[in-house]
Design an enzyme around this catalytic site. Sequence first.
Site, PDB file in Angstrom:
ATOM      1  CG  HIS A  67       6.939   8.055   5.953  1.00 54.96           C
ATOM      2  ND1 HIS A  67       6.803   7.902   4.595  1.00 54.96           N
ATOM      3  CD2 HIS A  67       5.739   7.690   6.485  1.00 54.96           C
ATOM      4  CE1 HIS A  67       5.586   7.462   4.310  1.00 54.96           C
ATOM      5  NE2 HIS A  67       4.925   7.328   5.450  1.00 54.96           N
TER       6      HIS A  67
ATOM      7  CG  ASN B 161       6.320   3.764   4.593  1.00 60.76           C
ATOM      8  OD1 ASN B 161       6.118   4.190   3.467  1.00 60.76           O
ATOM      9  ND2 ASN B 161       5.379   3.692   5.496  1.00 60.76           N
TER      10      ASN B 161
ATOM     11  CG  HIS C  62       2.574   4.582   9.036  1.00 60.02           C
ATOM     12  ND1 HIS C  62       2.413   3.489   8.213  1.00 60.02           N
ATOM     13  CD2 HIS C  62       2.904   5.623   8.222  1.00 60.02           C
ATOM     14  CE1 HIS C  62       2.643   3.854   6.959  1.00 60.02           C
ATOM     15  NE2 HIS C  62       2.944   5.149   6.939  1.00 60.02           N
TER      16      HIS C  62
ATOM     17  NE  ARG D 154      -1.521   2.593   2.706  1.00 61.69           N
ATOM     18  CZ  ARG D 154      -1.265   3.797   3.205  1.00 61.69           C
ATOM     19  NH1 ARG D 154      -1.327   4.885   2.439  1.00 61.69           N
ATOM     20  NH2 ARG D 154      -0.880   3.927   4.455  1.00 61.69           N
TER      21      ARG D 154
ATOM     22  CB  CYS E 161       1.940  10.711   1.557  1.00 58.63           C
ATOM     23  SG  CYS E 161       0.255  11.380   1.418  1.00 58.63           S
TER      24      CYS E 161
END
Length: 308
Positions: free
Chosen positions: A210, A250, A208, A18, A241
Amino acid sequence: MSTDPGSWGVELRDVTLRDGLQLVGRAPSTGRKVEVVRELLALGVPSLEIGSMARPDLVPTLADTLDVVDALTPGELERCWVWVATPGHVRRAAERGVVNFQYCLSVSDAHNRANLGRSTEASLDTVPDGVAAAGGGRVQLTLATSFTCPFDGPVDPDEVVRIAADPRTAGTVDVVVCDTLGQAAPAEVASLVARVRAETPPRRTGFHGHDTWGQGVANALAAVQAGAEFVDGTLGGLGGCPFAPGASGNTATEDLLFGLRPSWLTPSSFADVVRLAERVVADLGERSSSKAAQGARSRAEAFGWVVR
């Protein structure tokens, strides 16, 4: 908390299919995506994010998400998550067999409008219907831009806590704190994760991150030491993004695994993850940013984690 990484018990979720594919120039075929899902699950990775219900014209590399879902077994889907942002997304995904939904909104109103076309409050209003549409499936509350916004700058931690504690989020099973731009520092991550755990309803907490400013692994470890039960990563550090200028990939799955040493990970399975990441990154025409993968390919042959 013990300083032995093997005793931390934290879960690694791989989100290559994703977040990792949002900014790449080309996507793997549906069949290859399914193969990657099965390879990662077979290696022992506990859970995966396998796609998004975002508009195909906005994120074309994820347009076949439901085709990937159709190819997986119910048992495989039990370990897989799909990104959603509206009750309609949830209903469409649930009809195809999805049972785990990553319901996303941004703490920053400016980013929410850029990403989803509505205010943060309007997105919050949809969460109860999203939970209901899941039909008993698991819904995570995923809070993008929990630290900084590409348009408005620093985000007030009080606002993150307010949203995570909002009664409209009742029924979500997890809350995921996201460093969308990779601009947070470890102390900030530890403080916010600890506050979310202490000041909002009991749920699993995830992080989450990066690696834009090189703090991805440090931030993930800070989140775990503050009580986060799971962290996200992508093979080779892929990702970014399209609605967050300045965001890079990420934190690499390989780097997180090497640092966290979950109980299922062995030098042999780590080597298999490194090899899989190399194939995926090469097939996409991208470059890996994983430092652990670089180390694994070194000539330090007396070290058991080197890939031979």
